[in-house]
Enzyme design. Structure first.
Site, PDB file in Angstrom:
ATOM      1  N   SER A 222      33.562  47.575  38.834  1.00 49.23           N
ATOM      2  CA  SER A 222      33.644  47.670  37.375  1.00 49.23           C
ATOM      3  C   SER A 222      32.681  46.725  36.671  1.00 49.23           C
ATOM      4  O   SER A 222      31.998  47.111  35.714  1.00 49.23           O
ATOM      5  CB  SER A 222      35.083  47.377  36.932  1.00 49.23           C
ATOM      6  OG  SER A 222      35.975  48.332  37.461  1.00 49.23           O
ATOM      7  N   GLY A 223      32.622  45.469  37.124  1.00 48.25           N
ATOM      8  CA  GLY A 223      31.724  44.501  36.494  1.00 48.25           C
ATOM      9  C   GLY A 223      30.265  44.822  36.710  1.00 48.25           C
ATOM     10  O   GLY A 223      29.441  44.748  35.791  1.00 48.25           O
TER      11      GLY A 223
ATOM     12  N   CYS B 285      39.105  48.252  41.888  1.00 46.86           N
ATOM     13  CA  CYS B 285      40.048  48.864  40.956  1.00 46.86           C
ATOM     14  C   CYS B 285      40.149  50.370  41.154  1.00 46.86           C
ATOM     15  O   CYS B 285      41.237  50.917  41.278  1.00 46.86           O
ATOM     16  CB  CYS B 285      39.631  48.554  39.519  1.00 46.86           C
ATOM     17  SG  CYS B 285      40.744  49.275  38.296  1.00 46.86           S
TER      18      CYS B 285
ATOM     19  N   CYS C 230      43.802  49.001  41.348  1.00 45.26           N
ATOM     20  CA  CYS C 230      44.723  49.333  40.263  1.00 45.26           C
ATOM     21  C   CYS C 230      44.916  50.821  40.032  1.00 45.26           C
ATOM     22  O   CYS C 230      46.037  51.248  39.727  1.00 45.26           O
ATOM     23  CB  CYS C 230      44.270  48.652  38.969  1.00 45.26           C
ATOM     24  SG  CYS C 230      42.499  48.445  38.754  1.00 45.26           S
TER      25      CYS C 230
ATOM     26  N   LYS D  92      46.924  52.448  43.082  1.00 47.48           N
ATOM     27  CA  LYS D  92      48.235  51.780  43.088  1.00 47.48           C
ATOM     28  C   LYS D  92      49.094  52.287  41.938  1.00 47.48           C
ATOM     29  O   LYS D  92      50.283  52.569  42.110  1.00 47.48           O
ATOM     30  CB  LYS D  92      48.040  50.276  42.971  1.00 47.48           C
ATOM     31  CG  LYS D  92      49.322  49.483  42.792  1.00 47.48           C
ATOM     32  CD  LYS D  92      49.021  48.132  42.190  1.00 47.48           C
ATOM     33  CE  LYS D  92      48.544  48.266  40.740  1.00 47.48           C
ATOM     34  NZ  LYS D  92      48.150  46.978  40.144  1.00 47.48           N
TER      35      LYS D  92
ATOM     36  N   TYR E 129      31.634  57.663  37.989  1.00 47.23           N
ATOM     37  CA  TYR E 129      30.866  56.417  38.042  1.00 47.23           C
ATOM     38  C   TYR E 129      29.424  56.688  38.476  1.00 47.23           C
ATOM     39  O   TYR E 129      28.474  56.091  37.953  1.00 47.23           O
ATOM     40  CB  TYR E 129      31.527  55.424  39.003  1.00 47.23           C
ATOM     41  CG  TYR E 129      32.521  54.499  38.341  1.00 47.23           C
ATOM     42  CD1 TYR E 129      32.239  53.157  38.148  1.00 47.23           C
ATOM     43  CD2 TYR E 129      33.753  54.971  37.908  1.00 47.23           C
ATOM     44  CE1 TYR E 129      33.141  52.307  37.542  1.00 47.23           C
ATOM     45  CE2 TYR E 129      34.671  54.133  37.296  1.00 47.23           C
ATOM     46  CZ  TYR E 129      34.361  52.799  37.115  1.00 47.23           C
ATOM     47  OH  TYR E 129      35.267  51.967  36.504  1.00 47.23           O
TER      48      TYR E 129
ATOM     49  N   TYR F  60      51.602  39.596  42.514  1.00 48.01           N
ATOM     50  CA  TYR F  60      51.751  40.910  41.896  1.00 48.01           C
ATOM     51  C   TYR F  60      51.539  42.058  42.880  1.00 48.01           C
ATOM     52  O   TYR F  60      52.221  43.083  42.800  1.00 48.01           O
ATOM     53  CB  TYR F  60      50.829  41.044  40.682  1.00 48.01           C
ATOM     54  CG  TYR F  60      49.346  41.127  40.975  1.00 48.01           C
ATOM     55  CD1 TYR F  60      48.710  42.359  41.039  1.00 48.01           C
ATOM     56  CD2 TYR F  60      48.578  39.984  41.152  1.00 48.01           C
ATOM     57  CE1 TYR F  60      47.358  42.449  41.297  1.00 48.01           C
ATOM     58  CE2 TYR F  60      47.226  40.066  41.401  1.00 48.01           C
ATOM     59  CZ  TYR F  60      46.611  41.295  41.470  1.00 48.01           C
ATOM     60  OH  TYR F  60      45.269  41.385  41.731  1.00 48.01           O
ATOM     61  N   ILE F  61      50.634  41.922  43.835  1.00 45.04           N
ATOM     62  CA  ILE F  61      50.413  42.999  44.801  1.00 45.04           C
ATOM     63  C   ILE F  61      51.656  43.178  45.675  1.00 45.04           C
ATOM     64  O   ILE F  61      52.086  44.303  45.959  1.00 45.04           O
ATOM     65  CB  ILE F  61      49.169  42.727  45.658  1.00 45.04           C
ATOM     66  CG1 ILE F  61      47.910  42.717  44.786  1.00 45.04           C
ATOM     67  CG2 ILE F  61      49.029  43.775  46.757  1.00 45.04           C
ATOM     68  CD1 ILE F  61      46.636  42.366  45.530  1.00 45.04           C
TER      69      ILE F  61
ATOM     70  N   GLU G 139      54.560  44.728  43.591  1.00 36.83           N
ATOM     71  CA  GLU G 139      54.252  46.113  43.223  1.00 36.83           C
ATOM     72  C   GLU G 139      54.447  47.048  44.404  1.00 36.83           C
ATOM     73  O   GLU G 139      55.070  48.109  44.275  1.00 36.83           O
ATOM     74  CB  GLU G 139      52.820  46.202  42.689  1.00 36.83           C
ATOM     75  CG  GLU G 139      52.657  45.619  41.295  1.00 36.83           C
ATOM     76  CD  GLU G 139      51.220  45.538  40.832  1.00 36.83           C
ATOM     77  OE1 GLU G 139      51.009  45.417  39.615  1.00 36.83           O
ATOM     78  OE2 GLU G 139      50.302  45.595  41.682  1.00 36.83           O
TER      79      GLU G 139
ATOM     80  N   GLY H  97      47.232  37.267  48.816  1.00 33.26           N
ATOM     81  CA  GLY H  97      46.091  36.840  48.025  1.00 33.26           C
ATOM     82  C   GLY H  97      44.800  37.530  48.422  1.00 33.26           C
ATOM     83  O   GLY H  97      44.729  38.241  49.432  1.00 33.26           O
TER      84      GLY H  97
ATOM     85  N   ASP I 186      35.663  39.125  40.353  1.00 34.35           N
ATOM     86  CA  ASP I 186      36.534  38.388  41.271  1.00 34.35           C
ATOM     87  C   ASP I 186      35.780  37.444  42.195  1.00 34.35           C
ATOM     88  O   ASP I 186      36.366  36.486  42.706  1.00 34.35           O
ATOM     89  CB  ASP I 186      37.343  39.372  42.128  1.00 34.35           C
ATOM     90  CG  ASP I 186      38.385  40.122  41.316  1.00 34.35           C
ATOM     91  OD1 ASP I 186      38.474  39.883  40.092  1.00 34.35           O
ATOM     92  OD2 ASP I 186      39.110  40.955  41.900  1.00 34.35           O
TER      93      ASP I 186
ATOM     94  N   THR J 104      40.352  43.437  36.440  1.00 28.58           N
ATOM     95  CA  THR J 104      39.247  44.363  36.212  1.00 28.58           C
ATOM     96  C   THR J 104      38.689  44.296  34.790  1.00 28.58           C
ATOM     97  O   THR J 104      37.472  44.225  34.610  1.00 28.58           O
ATOM     98  CB  THR J 104      39.688  45.804  36.547  1.00 28.58           C
ATOM     99  OG1 THR J 104      39.963  45.875  37.949  1.00 28.58           O
ATOM    100  CG2 THR J 104      38.605  46.812  36.186  1.00 28.58           C
TER     101      THR J 104
ATOM    102  N   HIS K  39      61.749  51.094  14.988  1.00 27.53           N
ATOM    103  CA  HIS K  39      63.113  51.263  15.499  1.00 27.53           C
ATOM    104  C   HIS K  39      63.427  52.740  15.747  1.00 27.53           C
ATOM    105  O   HIS K  39      63.028  53.596  14.961  1.00 27.53           O
ATOM    106  CB  HIS K  39      64.104  50.700  14.472  1.00 27.53           C
ATOM    107  CG  HIS K  39      65.527  50.788  14.911  1.00 27.53           C
ATOM    108  ND1 HIS K  39      66.071  49.951  15.859  1.00 27.53           N
ATOM    109  CD2 HIS K  39      66.514  51.652  14.548  1.00 27.53           C
ATOM    110  CE1 HIS K  39      67.326  50.276  16.043  1.00 27.53           C
ATOM    111  NE2 HIS K  39      67.626  51.312  15.269  1.00 27.53           N
TER     112      HIS K  39
ATOM    113  N   GLU L  66      60.260  46.396  19.348  1.00 30.62           N
ATOM    114  CA  GLU L  66      60.686  45.768  18.103  1.00 30.62           C
ATOM    115  C   GLU L  66      61.281  44.379  18.321  1.00 30.62           C
ATOM    116  O   GLU L  66      61.334  43.556  17.404  1.00 30.62           O
ATOM    117  CB  GLU L  66      61.690  46.655  17.375  1.00 30.62           C
ATOM    118  CG  GLU L  66      63.028  46.797  18.057  1.00 30.62           C
ATOM    119  CD  GLU L  66      63.988  47.696  17.274  1.00 30.62           C
ATOM    120  OE1 GLU L  66      64.037  47.566  16.039  1.00 30.62           O
ATOM    121  OE2 GLU L  66      64.659  48.538  17.914  1.00 30.62           O
TER     122      GLU L  66
END
Length: 451
Positions: free
Chosen positions: A14-15, A42, A47, A50, A98, A176-177, A180, A260, A301, A309, A434, A439
């Site tokens: 992506s970068g 990603c 991402c 996943k 891409y 988080y990985i 998830e 990690g 990264d 990402t 609402h 909210e």
């Protein structure tokens, strides 16, 4: 000097793709070298695939909820192979987009692994290319410990391509990985055990969020074992046998490490250009993503600043504006919204309560604990929780956190407010939507007593 290219990018994630496209838009002659597929972590193995699996895994709960709303739900069958095939087809589609993006921007794609051979040169497949500027955007790679039998374990890379859904799986990690994929496999019917060596999962997140996620994971049938690790792995006829730190043995079909990710700099040739790195292998950069070598930059990264990402995309864009657009832009890394697609999901932006106390001292904390309206008829016991952290001296909201349904979607809008430095009074003055979970962020009025 005359160079083959104005910019040579190593890594078409992506970068790298964003930097290439923007630089080419300024008239630069650009080449990108990629050793695998365009799209990076990603799109190819992170991402995007996943999140597709997250969607798939949540249907089991959705079917149960539907019955509470009067729907008669018939026989339920899940086919892992169908899901993986559909997921792969979508990744192929995105990979194609891409490729078209690079082609449309006039960027040359070079297939193969690039190695830096000097401040202005790289080698790909034995051929040398020169460039006025080199951008390293190779991302990261799963890191696994040196445990006897580790060759029998998988990482998130392989988890996305398993031939079949494992009957049971042990996941090692607390980030988080890990949470998830624990949610994904549990939602699809696997028996999941989550091992984490620390005292609580999700280190670095707000403590209230950490504790609530742990309770929800356990409530969903995940066997969460804290302060527990693996000391050895042995292959068996049914899968693997795991020796744990307390000496006990755990049998399972698969063991996955989500401990990690490390910058993918090994063998990149950074020494040939005098590019400085940290102990972990991350490339050191200044506020404009320049390395210790004036002609070489790095984003994403591989710099280990913020491993997200959208941040890599921001860094790549800022690099191209600075170097080729003559518009000095330094990517910001504060108040970055992020989401964890666990079940329930997490949304967060800004400082945790602990960080805010350390920085400001006197803070006010507002919380709301509630049952989402969808669950009132659906029958789920899952609750939601929102939290605002305010610097008392200025009334500015310095942190916002949520765990619960739609947290990832909600935190994007809240992230704008926190980034803009809005005050609690401005949150309070905003009319609530609402009925919604969102909210709660503008309805919290009672300050939580200090503990």
């Amino acid at each position: 000097m005359s160079f083959d290219y104005d910019l040579f990018v190593i890594g078409a994630g992506s970068g790298g793709v964003r930097a290439s496209r923007i630089a080419a838009g300024f008239g630069a002659k650009v080449a990108v070298a990629e050793e695998y597929r365009v799209g990076g972590t990603c799109v190819i193995r992170g991402c995007v695939p996943k999140k597709l699996l997250v969607y798939a895994s949540h249907f089991a709960e959705d079917f149960e909820t539907a019955e509470g709303y009067g729907w008669s739900v018939g026989e339920r069958k899940f086919n892992w192979q169908t899901l993986i095939a559909r997921k792969d087809a979508e990744i192929d589609r995105l990979n194609g987009l891409y490729l078209k993006t690079l082609e449309g921007a006039g960027v040359q794609l070079i297939d193969g692994r690039a190695v830096i051979t000097g401040p202005n040169s790289v080698s790909v497949g034995g051929k040398t290319y020169t460039a006025s500027k080199i951008l390293v955007a190779v991302g990261g790679w799963p890191s696994i410990p040196d445990v006897p039998g580790i060759e029998h374990a998988i990482t998130s890379n392989e988890a996305l391509h398993l031939d079949k859904l494992p009957k049971d799986i042990v996941i090692v990690g607390g980030g988080y990985i890990a949470v998830e994929f624990a949610s994904i496999f549990a939602g699809m019917g696997s028996k999941v055990t989550l091992l984490y060596r620390g005292e609580q999962i999700m280190r670095g997140f707000d403590d209230d969020i950490r504790e609530r996620l742990a309770k929800e994971l356990v409530a969903k049938g995940i066997d969460l074992r804290l302060q527990t690790n693996i000391t050895a792995i042995a292959e068996t006829a049914q899968g693997v046998s795991l020796t744990l730190t307390d000496g006990s043995v755990l049998e399972t079909e698969k063991v996955m490490y989500a401990t990690g990710r490390s910058p993918k700099t090994e063998g990149l040739g950074l020494d040939a250009a005098g590019v400085a790195t940290t102990k972990s292998g991350a490339i050191k950069v200044d506020e404009f993503s320049k390395t210790s070598c004036d002609s070489i930059y790095a984003v994403g990264d591989v710099t280990d600043r913020v491993q997200l990402t959208p941040v890599a995309i921001k860094e790549g864009h800022a690099f191209a504006l600075t170097v080729f657009g003559n518009i000095a832009v330094s990517p910001e890394h504060d108040a970055v919204p992020s989401a964890v697609f666990s079940q329930p999901p997490i949304g967060t932006v800004g400082l945790t309560e602990k960080e805010a106390r350390a920085k400001y001292g006197d803070i006010a904390v507002f919380v709301s604990d509630f049952k989402p309206m969808k669950h009132t008829l659906g029958g789920s016991s899952e609750r939601a929780f929102t939290k605002l952290i305010v610097d008392r001296a200025t009334d500015v909201v310095v942190g916002a956190h949520m765990i619960g349904m739609d947290a990832a979607e909600i935190i994007q809008g809240i992230g704008i407010a926190v980034k803009a430095g809005l005050t609690k009074a401005q949150f309070d003055a905003t009319v609530a939507v609402h009925p919604s979970s969102a909210e709660e962020f503008v309805l919290m009025r009672t300050e939580r007593a200090a503990s």
